[in-house]
Design an enzyme around this catalytic site. Sequence first.
Site, short mmCIF file in Angstrom:
data_model
loop_
_atom_site.label_atom_id
_atom_site.label_comp_id
_atom_site.label_asym_id
_atom_site.label_seq_id
_atom_site.Cartn_x
_atom_site.Cartn_y
_atom_site.Cartn_z
N ASN A 113 28.77 28.33 32.92
CA ASN A 113 28.04 29.49 32.41
C ASN A 113 28.49 29.68 30.97
O ASN A 113 29.61 30.13 30.71
CB ASN A 113 28.39 30.72 33.27
N TRP A 114 27.60 29.33 30.06
CA TRP A 114 27.97 29.41 28.64
C TRP A 114 27.98 30.84 28.10
O TRP A 114 28.41 31.08 27.00
CB TRP A 114 27.03 28.54 27.81
N LYS A 115 27.42 31.76 28.88
CA LYS A 115 27.31 33.15 28.42
C LYS A 115 26.61 33.19 27.05
O LYS A 115 25.74 32.35 26.81
CB LYS A 115 28.69 33.81 28.39
N HIS A 132 25.68 38.59 37.63
CA HIS A 132 27.01 38.36 37.04
C HIS A 132 27.63 39.72 36.71
O HIS A 132 26.93 40.66 36.32
CB HIS A 132 26.88 37.51 35.77
N GLU A 188 29.13 40.76 34.25
CA GLU A 188 28.84 41.24 32.90
C GLU A 188 27.46 41.87 32.84
O GLU A 188 27.23 42.81 32.06
CB GLU A 188 28.98 40.08 31.89
N GLU A 223 33.53 35.94 41.90
CA GLU A 223 34.21 36.04 40.60
C GLU A 223 34.93 37.38 40.52
O GLU A 223 34.32 38.40 40.18
CB GLU A 223 33.19 35.94 39.46
N GLY A 253 37.83 35.44 32.13
CA GLY A 253 38.22 35.39 30.73
C GLY A 253 39.62 35.89 30.44
O GLY A 253 39.98 36.12 29.29
N SER A 277 38.57 32.20 35.19
CA SER A 277 39.69 31.44 34.61
C SER A 277 39.93 30.11 35.32
O SER A 277 41.08 29.65 35.41
CB SER A 277 40.96 32.28 34.57
N GLY A 292 33.28 29.63 32.95
CA GLY A 292 32.87 30.19 31.67
C GLY A 292 33.47 29.40 30.52
O GLY A 292 32.98 28.35 30.13
N GLY A 293 34.60 29.91 30.00
CA GLY A 293 35.21 29.34 28.80
C GLY A 293 35.39 27.83 28.85
O GLY A 293 35.09 27.13 27.88
#
Length: 249
Positions: free
Chosen positions: A8-10, A93, A95, A163, A169, A208, A229-230
């Site tokens: 997930n590149w966000k 998600h 977010e 999640e 993150g 993470s 993510g990251g």
Amino acid sequence: MRQLIAGNWKMNGTSASLAEIEAVCEMVAGDPPNCDVLICPPATLIAQAAWKAKGRIAIGGQNCRAEISGAFTGDISAEMLKDAGASAVIVGHSERRQYHGETDAIVGQKAKAAWRAGLTAIVCIGESEQQRLNGHALHTCGNQINESVPDGMTAAATVIAYEPIWAIGTGRTPTNGEIAEVHDHIRACLTKRFGSEGQKARILYGGSLKPSNAAEILRLSNVGGGLIGGASLKASDFGAILKASSRNP
Ligand code: 13P
């Protein structure tokens, strides 16, 4: 069960970042991993990413609106994502829940929209830090499953992503025991409600997840892959996680 490793590149990435997708595709073509591979770039890159991937990996969206079309400025429907080359979409998600006020009911509508368009719905759930500290992690996740996964769920068209919000993150993760406990609970909730479809649906862990912890997390009970993510932004990190998944049964 074949695992799914999803990135997930966000809100990260411009056309220059398509090189990372190309690199992942080359890795996958050269040394096919024993897992399904999906990258969800920002909507602006979906069509170009799908064109570059040429089916070597799947491409997905990060959100959709429930309606097919209409006066909803700035929104994108599941059908539009499909048309751009997506085969899956992340819904709910944390977010989106936090910054866009998405409730379980809205998330459920989005999941149905994904199915209607022929996309796999990746439904995200997870407790806050306070909910975990209060001993409510299992209860929270069970409720979210009940309220945001619509009736009629099939394992082919649905993936659940657990999640924990406090792990996203932050570099912090639950213990392996805590992850397995929640995944087992999600499995029990899904099976109770959906029978064999609930038994088969993949449950991803996200928060993470990175090359250094992927192998141990991906081998835990009822962990059917990861939502990253990251560490999905760089092909080298993402590739290392694909390899960690492949080594697991
Ligand atoms: P990080 O891997 O950056 O913690 O993000 C997880 C996530 O939110 C994926 O959807």
